[in-house]
Design a protein around this motif. Structure first.
Motif, PDB file in Angstrom:
ATOM      1  N   PHE A  81       0.838  -1.205   0.000  1.00 48.68           N
ATOM      2  CA  PHE A  81       0.000   0.000   0.000  1.00 48.68           C
ATOM      3  C   PHE A  81       0.869   1.249   0.000  1.00 48.68           C
ATOM      4  O   PHE A  81       0.623   2.198  -0.754  1.00 48.68           O
ATOM      5  N   PHE A  82       1.898   1.270   0.828  1.00 52.73           N
ATOM      6  CA  PHE A  82       2.808   2.415   0.929  1.00 52.73           C
ATOM      7  C   PHE A  82       3.496   2.681  -0.417  1.00 52.73           C
ATOM      8  O   PHE A  82       3.560   3.812  -0.876  1.00 52.73           O
ATOM      9  N   ARG A  83       3.986   1.615  -1.062  1.00 54.27           N
ATOM     10  CA  ARG A  83       4.656   1.765  -2.363  1.00 54.27           C
ATOM     11  C   ARG A  83       3.705   2.209  -3.455  1.00 54.27           C
ATOM     12  O   ARG A  83       4.089   2.924  -4.370  1.00 54.27           O
ATOM     13  N   ALA A  84       2.467   1.792  -3.395  1.00 52.48           N
ATOM     14  CA  ALA A  84       1.497   2.137  -4.431  1.00 52.48           C
ATOM     15  C   ALA A  84       0.952   3.547  -4.266  1.00 52.48           C
ATOM     16  O   ALA A  84       0.520   4.159  -5.249  1.00 52.48           O
ATOM     17  N   THR A  85       0.977   4.097  -3.052  1.00 47.31           N
ATOM     18  CA  THR A  85       0.341   5.398  -2.833  1.00 47.31           C
ATOM     19  C   THR A  85       1.270   6.506  -2.351  1.00 47.31           C
ATOM     20  O   THR A  85       0.977   7.669  -2.568  1.00 47.31           O
ATOM     21  N   VAL A  86       2.359   6.194  -1.694  1.00 47.33           N
ATOM     22  CA  VAL A  86       3.170   7.245  -1.069  1.00 47.33           C
ATOM     23  C   VAL A  86       4.528   7.407  -1.751  1.00 47.33           C
ATOM     24  O   VAL A  86       4.813   8.460  -2.326  1.00 47.33           O
ATOM     25  N   LEU A  87       5.378   6.427  -1.661  1.00 45.38           N
ATOM     26  CA  LEU A  87       6.723   6.499  -2.226  1.00 45.38           C
ATOM     27  C   LEU A  87       7.019   5.235  -3.029  1.00 45.38           C
ATOM     28  O   LEU A  87       6.518   4.171  -2.712  1.00 45.38           O
ATOM     29  N   THR A  88       7.840   5.370  -4.057  1.00 44.07           N
ATOM     30  CA  THR A  88       8.288   4.216  -4.806  1.00 44.07           C
ATOM     31  C   THR A  88       9.732   4.449  -5.239  1.00 44.07           C
ATOM     32  O   THR A  88      10.232   5.567  -5.161  1.00 44.07           O
ATOM     33  N   VAL A  89      10.386   3.395  -5.671  1.00 46.21           N
ATOM     34  CA  VAL A  89      11.784   3.477  -6.094  1.00 46.21           C
ATOM     35  C   VAL A  89      11.865   3.105  -7.571  1.00 46.21           C
ATOM     36  O   VAL A  89      11.260   2.140  -8.007  1.00 46.21           O
ATOM     37  N   CYS A  90      12.610   3.904  -8.336  1.00 42.19           N
ATOM     38  CA  CYS A  90      12.845   3.623  -9.755  1.00 42.19           C
ATOM     39  C   CYS A  90      14.341   3.529  -9.995  1.00 42.19           C
ATOM     40  O   CYS A  90      15.131   4.181  -9.310  1.00 42.19           O
ATOM     41  N   THR A  91      14.727   2.741 -10.984  1.00 42.15           N
ATOM     42  CA  THR A  91      16.132   2.548 -11.328  1.00 42.15           C
ATOM     43  C   THR A  91      16.451   3.310 -12.602  1.00 42.15           C
ATOM     44  O   THR A  91      15.699   3.243 -13.575  1.00 42.15           O
ATOM     45  N   ILE A  92      17.570   4.038 -12.599  1.00 46.97           N
ATOM     46  CA  ILE A  92      18.011   4.766 -13.786  1.00 46.97           C
ATOM     47  C   ILE A  92      18.719   3.791 -14.716  1.00 46.97           C
ATOM     48  O   ILE A  92      19.656   3.109 -14.311  1.00 46.97           O
ATOM     49  N   GLU A  93      18.255   3.733 -15.956  1.00 45.42           N
ATOM     50  CA  GLU A  93      18.869   2.877 -16.964  1.00 45.42           C
ATOM     51  C   GLU A  93      19.397   3.769 -18.074  1.00 45.42           C
ATOM     52  O   GLU A  93      18.671   4.594 -18.599  1.00 45.42           O
ATOM     53  N   GLY A  94      20.649   3.620 -18.418  1.00 45.30           N
ATOM     54  CA  GLY A  94      21.256   4.431 -19.472  1.00 45.30           C
ATOM     55  C   GLY A  94      21.985   5.632 -18.903  1.00 45.30           C
ATOM     56  O   GLY A  94      21.909   5.938 -17.714  1.00 45.30           O
TER      57      GLY A  94
END
Length: 179
Positions: free
Chosen positions: A22-35
Motif C-alpha cells: 500500500f505504501f509503495r502504491a500510494t506514497v513512495l516508490t523506487v525507480c532505477t536509472i537505466e542508461g
C-alpha cells in the motif's frame, strides 16, 4: 501454544507485506536509472525515490468507474524532475524528465509560437506539461521534448537512495537530494 505463535507470526507478516505494498502504491516508490542520458546528475544504476504524493494522490482512471482525480492536488512547478508513465515499452513504462513549461505557457517553435494546452488556458480536455530530458547541449532544447498529460505524471523524483554498479554499492552516491 506453538500453533498460536506461528499463526500470530503469519498474521503479522501478512499485515506488514500489505502495508508495504500500500505504501509503495500510494506514497513512495523506487525507480532505477537505466542508461547514461541523465549524467552527470543521475548515473546508470542509481535508485531514485519518487514521491507519489508530491502533486496529490492519483485516484481512478479516465475510463474507470469513478474517473480520474488527484486528492490534495499540488501544482507541478517549472524545473521539477518528474517521473511519468510513458507510452511504449521504455523501462517498465516509466520515464524521467524535467518540467520545462506549464499549461498555458507560450513557447517559440520553429517559425511561430505554440501554447501548451491546458483546461483553463486553451479549453483542452486536460492539462499538459512540456517535459524535457535532463541532459541538454549548451542550453538548446533537445529534440525529444514532449507534451505529457497531467494524469500520466506519477510524482516528483526527490533523491538518489543508492547507486549499484558492477563493483557494488557506491557509498558516495547515497541519499543525494535532487534539485
Amino acid at each position: 501454544m506453538r500453533l498460536s505463535l506461528f499463526l500470530r507470526f503469519l498474521l503479522a507478516l501478512a499485515v506488514t507485506v500489505a502495508l508495504m505494498l500500500f505504501f509503495r502504491a500510494t506514497v513512495l516508490t523506487v525507480c532505477t536509472i537505466e542508461g547514461a542520458a541523465f549524467e552527470p546528475l543521475l548515473q546508470q544504476g542509481d535508485r531514485i525515490l519518487v514521491n507519489r504524493w508530491s502533486y496529490g494522490l492519483r485516484t481512478g482512471t479516465e475510463d474507470g468507474l469513478f474517473g480520474y482525480a488527484r486528492l490534495w492536488q499540488q501544482p507541478i512547478r517549472r524545473g521539477d524532475i518528474v517521473v511519468f508513465e510513458a507510452a511504449g515499452k521504455a523501462s517498465g513504462g516509466k520515464m524521467l524528465a524535467r518540467c520545462k513549461a506549464l499549461p498555458g505557457d507560450t513557447l517559440p517553435y520553429q517559425k511561430g509560437l505554440v501554447v501548451v494546452p491546458g483546461i483553463k488556458s486553451t479549453c483542452a480536455r486536460a492539462d499538459y506539461y512540456l517535459l524535457e530530458p535532463l541532459q541538454q547541449v549548451r542550453g538548446k532544447v533537445p529534440g525529444n521534448t514532449s507534451l505529457v498529460e497531467e494524469q500520466q505524471i506519477i510524482g516528483r523524483a526527490t533523491m538518489v537512495l543508492y547507486h549499484i554498479d558492477s563493483s557494488g554499492i557506491d557509498r558516495n552516491r547515497c541519499f543525494l537530494y535532487l534539485p
